[in-house]
Design an enzyme around this catalytic site. Structure first.
Site, PDB file in Angstrom:
ATOM      1  N   ARG A  17       0.771  -1.154  -0.046  1.00 51.12           N
ATOM      2  CA  ARG A  17       0.003   0.095   0.149  1.00 51.12           C
ATOM      3  C   ARG A  17       0.743   1.276  -0.136  1.00 51.12           C
ATOM      4  NH1 ARG A  17      -3.497  -0.107   4.902  1.00 51.12           N
ATOM      5  NH2 ARG A  17      -1.919  -0.845   5.610  1.00 51.12           N
ATOM      6  N   ASN A  35      -6.290  -2.540   2.187  1.00 49.31           N
ATOM      7  CA  ASN A  35      -6.149  -4.153   2.254  1.00 49.31           C
ATOM      8  C   ASN A  35      -7.540  -4.587   2.234  1.00 49.31           C
ATOM      9  OD1 ASN A  35      -3.424  -4.199   2.212  1.00 49.31           O
ATOM     10  ND2 ASN A  35      -3.243  -4.312   4.465  1.00 49.31           N
TER      11      ASN A  35
END
Length: 90
Positions: A17, A35
């Site tokens: 990320r 996520n």
């Protein structure tokens, strides 16, 4: 151009990320990344077509510790965002 993207593989716990945020910001892309409970990473990428396509190309590799098995891309509706952000797990 707006695209919803789901990345599968070893993409959680490997800074995927953070790497996605840095890459998207460097390309001038707005949107978000998060996520998901199923172990995937989902993102919304919005910007000019060349930049979004370049991000998609980079998503197939990811950061060094990641292992990307697949990148699923579909058209999406743009959201009113002026930056790229991390969102909580879905």
């Amino acid at each position: 151009m707006a695209r919803r993207i789901v990345v599968r593989g070893k993409v959680q716990g490997v800074f995927y990320r953070a790497w996605t945020m840095e890459t998207a910001q460097s390309l001038g892309i707005t949107g978000w990344v998060r996520n998901r409970d199923d172990g995937t990473v989902e993102l919304l990428a919005m910007g000019n077509a060349d930049a979004v396509n370049e991000l998609i190309h980079h998503l197939h590799e990811g950061p060094p510790a990641a292992r990307v098995d697949s990148v699923e891309v579909e058209e999406a509706t743009a959201e009113p965002l002026d930056h790229f952000e991390k969102r909580p797990t879905l």
